[in-house]
Scaffold this motif. Structure first.
Motif, PDB file in Angstrom:
ATOM      1  N   ALA A  44       0.832  -1.202   0.000  1.00 45.17           N
ATOM      2  CA  ALA A  44       0.000   0.000   0.000  1.00 45.17           C
ATOM      3  C   ALA A  44       0.870   1.258   0.000  1.00 45.17           C
ATOM      4  N   VAL A  45       1.932   1.250   0.784  1.00 39.29           N
ATOM      5  CA  VAL A  45       2.853   2.400   0.814  1.00 39.29           C
ATOM      6  C   VAL A  45       3.511   2.558  -0.552  1.00 39.29           C
ATOM      7  N   ALA A  46       3.879   1.453  -1.176  1.00 37.40           N
ATOM      8  CA  ALA A  46       4.491   1.503  -2.505  1.00 37.40           C
ATOM      9  C   ALA A  46       3.538   2.138  -3.519  1.00 37.40           C
ATOM     10  N   LYS A  47       2.249   1.830  -3.407  1.00 40.34           N
ATOM     11  CA  LYS A  47       1.262   2.436  -4.309  1.00 40.34           C
ATOM     12  C   LYS A  47       1.165   3.938  -4.079  1.00 40.34           C
ATOM     13  N   HIS A  48       1.199   4.345  -2.814  1.00 42.05           N
ATOM     14  CA  HIS A  48       1.184   5.782  -2.510  1.00 42.05           C
ATOM     15  C   HIS A  48       2.438   6.459  -3.073  1.00 42.05           C
ATOM     16  N   LEU A  49       3.583   5.818  -2.913  1.00 41.94           N
ATOM     17  CA  LEU A  49       4.828   6.373  -3.445  1.00 41.94           C
ATOM     18  C   LEU A  49       4.792   6.460  -4.968  1.00 41.94           C
TER      19      LEU A  49
END
Length: 107
Positions: A44-49
């Motif tokens: 999920a953090v990777a998608k935000h990044l």
């Protein structure tokens, strides 16, 4: 046909992405350090990044086995310019309110 990339306004619309930007304002961080600040998965953090990268608000650089993310604040100038245009309306409303309150005290 490719999907449209996210712009600055879309990127900062999410509170998690705003928090990521705040974290990166202090120092460059790997995704593992960024993830440790959130109750969401690394994916999920990777998608935000990814969205922040599309908006050119962050960049990632491979260092060894990790990718280090860095804030790129330049696109925020567009946001600042947009907000400053509307700031005049708030200032006007506040001036009117001040005038009304001060005149009400006189009566």
């Amino acid at each position: 046909m490719t999907a449209a990339k996210h712009d600055v306004f879309q990127a900062i619309a999410d509170p998690t992405r705003r928090e990521v930007l705040r974290l990166l304002a202090n120092k460059d961080l790997p995704i593992s350090d960024i993830t440790s600040h959130f109750p969401i998965s690394r994916t999920a953090v990777a998608k935000h990044l990814h969205i922040l990268s599309e908006a050119k608000l962050v960049s990632g650089k491979k260092v060894g086995r990790e990718k280090i993310y860095r804030l790129q604040p330049e696109p925020l100038v567009e946001l600042k310019q947009w907000l400053s245009y509307y700031e005049q309306f708030w200032n006007n409303k506040l001036s009117i309110l001040k005038h009304v309150v001060e005149n009400d005290d006189d009566n």
